[in-house]
Design a protein around this motif. Structure first.
Motif, PDB file in Angstrom:
ATOM      1  N   THR A 168       4.413   4.344  -1.220  1.00  0.00           N
ATOM      2  CA  THR A 168       4.242   2.969  -0.734  1.00  0.00           C
ATOM      3  C   THR A 168       3.097   2.300  -1.502  1.00  0.00           C
ATOM      4  O   THR A 168       2.409   2.974  -2.278  1.00  0.00           O
ATOM      5  CB  THR A 168       3.862   2.913   0.765  1.00  0.00           C
ATOM      6  N   ALA A 169       2.919   1.015  -1.270  1.00  0.00           N
ATOM      7  CA  ALA A 169       1.754   0.299  -1.801  1.00  0.00           C
ATOM      8  C   ALA A 169       1.404  -0.801  -0.820  1.00  0.00           C
ATOM      9  O   ALA A 169       2.249  -1.202  -0.017  1.00  0.00           O
ATOM     10  CB  ALA A 169       2.065  -0.299  -3.170  1.00  0.00           C
ATOM     11  N   ASN A 170       0.135  -1.264  -0.861  1.00  0.00           N
ATOM     12  CA  ASN A 170      -0.293  -2.315   0.061  1.00  0.00           C
ATOM     13  C   ASN A 170      -0.280  -3.667  -0.626  1.00  0.00           C
ATOM     14  O   ASN A 170      -0.971  -3.869  -1.612  1.00  0.00           O
ATOM     15  CB  ASN A 170      -1.717  -2.041   0.560  1.00  0.00           C
ATOM     16  N   LEU A 171       0.510  -4.553  -0.048  1.00  0.00           N
ATOM     17  CA  LEU A 171       0.604  -5.900  -0.616  1.00  0.00           C
ATOM     18  C   LEU A 171      -0.216  -6.852   0.240  1.00  0.00           C
ATOM     19  O   LEU A 171      -0.028  -6.915   1.454  1.00  0.00           O
ATOM     20  CB  LEU A 171       2.078  -6.332  -0.643  1.00  0.00           C
ATOM     21  N   LYS A 172      -1.144  -7.579  -0.407  1.00  0.00           N
ATOM     22  CA  LYS A 172      -2.033  -8.458   0.349  1.00  0.00           C
ATOM     23  C   LYS A 172      -1.964  -9.882  -0.200  1.00  0.00           C
ATOM     24  O   LYS A 172      -2.072 -10.080  -1.416  1.00  0.00           O
ATOM     25  CB  LYS A 172      -3.466  -7.939   0.242  1.00  0.00           C
ATOM     26  N   ALA A 173      -1.740 -10.826   0.705  1.00  0.00           N
ATOM     27  CA  ALA A 173      -1.757 -12.236   0.303  1.00  0.00           C
ATOM     28  C   ALA A 173      -3.203 -12.707   0.304  1.00  0.00           C
ATOM     29  O   ALA A 173      -3.871 -12.673   1.331  1.00  0.00           O
ATOM     30  CB  ALA A 173      -0.927 -13.072   1.270  1.00  0.00           C
ATOM     31  N   GLN A 199      -3.084   8.371  -1.466  1.00  0.00           N
ATOM     32  CA  GLN A 199      -2.336   8.461  -0.221  1.00  0.00           C
ATOM     33  C   GLN A 199      -1.011   7.700  -0.306  1.00  0.00           C
ATOM     34  O   GLN A 199       0.051   8.224   0.028  1.00  0.00           O
ATOM     35  CB  GLN A 199      -3.207   7.861   0.899  1.00  0.00           C
ATOM     36  N   GLU A 200      -1.095   6.475  -0.805  1.00  0.00           N
ATOM     37  CA  GLU A 200       0.108   5.648  -0.943  1.00  0.00           C
ATOM     38  C   GLU A 200       1.080   6.280  -1.922  1.00  0.00           C
ATOM     39  O   GLU A 200       2.293   6.293  -1.702  1.00  0.00           O
ATOM     40  CB  GLU A 200      -0.256   4.222  -1.433  1.00  0.00           C
ATOM     41  N   LEU A 201       0.507   6.831  -2.996  1.00  0.00           N
ATOM     42  CA  LEU A 201       1.366   7.457  -4.007  1.00  0.00           C
ATOM     43  C   LEU A 201       2.162   8.600  -3.363  1.00  0.00           C
ATOM     44  O   LEU A 201       3.377   8.726  -3.582  1.00  0.00           O
ATOM     45  CB  LEU A 201       0.503   7.982  -5.164  1.00  0.00           C
TER      46      LEU A 201
END
Ligand code: HAM
Length: 431
Positions: free
Chosen positions: A397-402, A391-393
């Protein structure tokens, strides 16, 4: 066929090599502060470079040298210690000349080789970090070298150290003391060990350094070198002691200490640690002294020198025993999680982009499921995960998580490729 490493050698594996790097970096930084520069000399030299300097009755020359003839029939030896090679280089490159600033101060680090009986903290291939300073007779320089050694060991987290100090005086001192020792030892000749019998007339000081228990009993009553010091030698030693006092560096004068190498005169010292990691009693981790005739011995002009060598294996064992914390200087900033086969090329590009931006990054290469990839990220203590699925591709986009806060944001791939550090700075207040 499986092979084992040669007896007396070690593999320094990740997990321990970080400690070695920390030691080396700490030493480099400290040496720079004392204005020592690095010198690198060959791992092997002509045999005579060592035989002429260590002393032909020393254990190093008589028993421990890794010497061999090369295919051109040259008699070579793997270096058993660092000083002789540095002095050889100092002479060969005419560093004694007026073009170089005196004292000429260098340091080195690297492997040394001695054919010894291996035990904890004693190997056949071992490593030294050492310093040498040429061209000054000032006792303050002896003290600065000692202070540097103490400084280094305490920066590396060692406590419970003991500085043993002695002087071997000048040539005149040595000659008088030598005769006194011979006179003292001759009546005991028959009781001495075979090694000591040979050494008695060639180099009686070596008998003081004997490992043989009965030899040690005999020499316990030997005359003290401190009673044979010339006025000059006394003055030098007194100034060394006064300067150590001025710097608040505690020491014990050990008049029986002679060191295992023949090139010393005036100040000699050993810094010892009392730790079960190195067996019973005190073990020397760093040692050195003054060697005023050595440059001449290897064909140079009259030029004094002083230095020390530190055993890195011993140091690392002590650090481990004292549980010294070693900083992790390459923690994992970002673990990139790819979900589905289609994302593999993109994750490859992403880890490269993150590394280009100056951060550390890793990803999966074994086709692990997402859950296992997140587990890996946790185990590696990643600061962030960057997750990309089909989906992100599609959305680029991509999900960045701290990982510390669990905070998660969606980030356009284009931003990541442009400036990943800026993305992190914008999206998260804490990195
Ligand atoms: P050294 O006392 O022969 O002096 O060695 C210095 C240090 O190297 C020792 O105190 C010990 O920590 C370490 N070392 C020696 N042999 C081994 C071994 N087989 N295994 C592990 N560690 C060992 C010198 O080598 C002189 N070049 C020091 C010096 C420099 N003096 C003036 N400048």
């Amino acid at each position: 066929m499986r092979y084992q490493r040669p007896k007396g050698t070690a593999d320094i594996l990740p997990g321990t090599s970080e400690t070695w790097q920390f030691v080396e970096q700490t030493a480099r930084d400290l040496f720079a502060r004392y204005r020592f520069d690095e010198i690198r000399t060959p791992m092997f030299e002509n045999f005579e470079v060592f035989s002429r300097t260590s002393g032909d009755t020393s254990d190093i020359v008589t028993k421990e040298m890794y010497d061999f003839k090369d295919k051109g029939d040259r008699h070579l030896s793997l270096r058993p210690e660092g000083t002789a090679g540095v002095v050889r280089a100092f002479v060969e490159n005419k560093l004694y000349g007026p073009e170089t600033q005196k004292p000429y101060k260098v340091y080195y680090m690297g492997p040394m080789f001695r054919y010894e009986r291996p035990q904890s903290g004693r190997q056949r291939e071992f490593h030294q970090i050492g310093v040498e300073a040429f061209g000054s007779n000032a006792p303050e320089l002896d003290v600065e070298v000692i202070a540097l050694g103490m400084n280094l060991l305490s920066k590396l987290g060692l406590k419970h150290l003991r500085l043993a100090l002695n002087t071997l005086g000048d040539q005149e001192t040595r000659a008088a003391y030598r005769q006194a020792l011979i006179d003292f030892l001759e009546p005991h000749f028959d009781e001495l060990s075979d090694d000591s019998k040979v050494r008695l007339h060639k180099n009686p000081l070596r008998v003081l350094d004997s490992k043989d228990a009965h030899d040690q009993e005999i020499v316990a009553d030997a005359p003290s070198i401190l009673d044979f010091l010339t006025p000059d030698a006394t003055t030098h030693f007194n100034q060394v002691k006064a300067s150590l006092d001025a710097l608040g560096i505690a020491y014990d004068v050990d008049a029986t200490m002679v060191r295992g190498l023949d090139y010393y005169n005036h100040t000699i010292f050993e810094i010892m640690a009392d730790s079960p990691a190195l067996g019973e009693g005190y073990t020397t981790v760093l040692a050195g002294g003054r060697y005023n005739g050595l440059v001449e011995e290897l064909g140079g002009p009259e030029m004094p020198g002083v230095g020390f060598g530190m055993g890195v294996e011993r140091l690392v064992l002590l650090m481990q025993a004292e549980k010294v914390a070693v900083p992790n200087d390459h923690p994992l900033d970002v673990y990139v999680v790819g979900i589905g086969d289609e994302t593999s090329i993109e994750t490859l590009k992403l880890v490269q982009a993150i590394r280009r931006a100056g951060l550390t990054a890793d990803r999966d290469y074994l086709g692990r499921k997402p859950k296992a990839q997140f587990k890996t990220a946790n185990r590696l203590d990643a600061h962030y995960t960057l997750t990309i699925g089909d989906q992100e591709l599609a959305n680029q986009t991509a999900n960045l998580k701290a990982m510390a806060t669990g905070e998660e944001v969606s980030v356009p791939l284009a931003d990541i490729y442009q400036d990943f550090q800026a993305v992190v700075a914008q999206k998260f207040t804490t990195k």
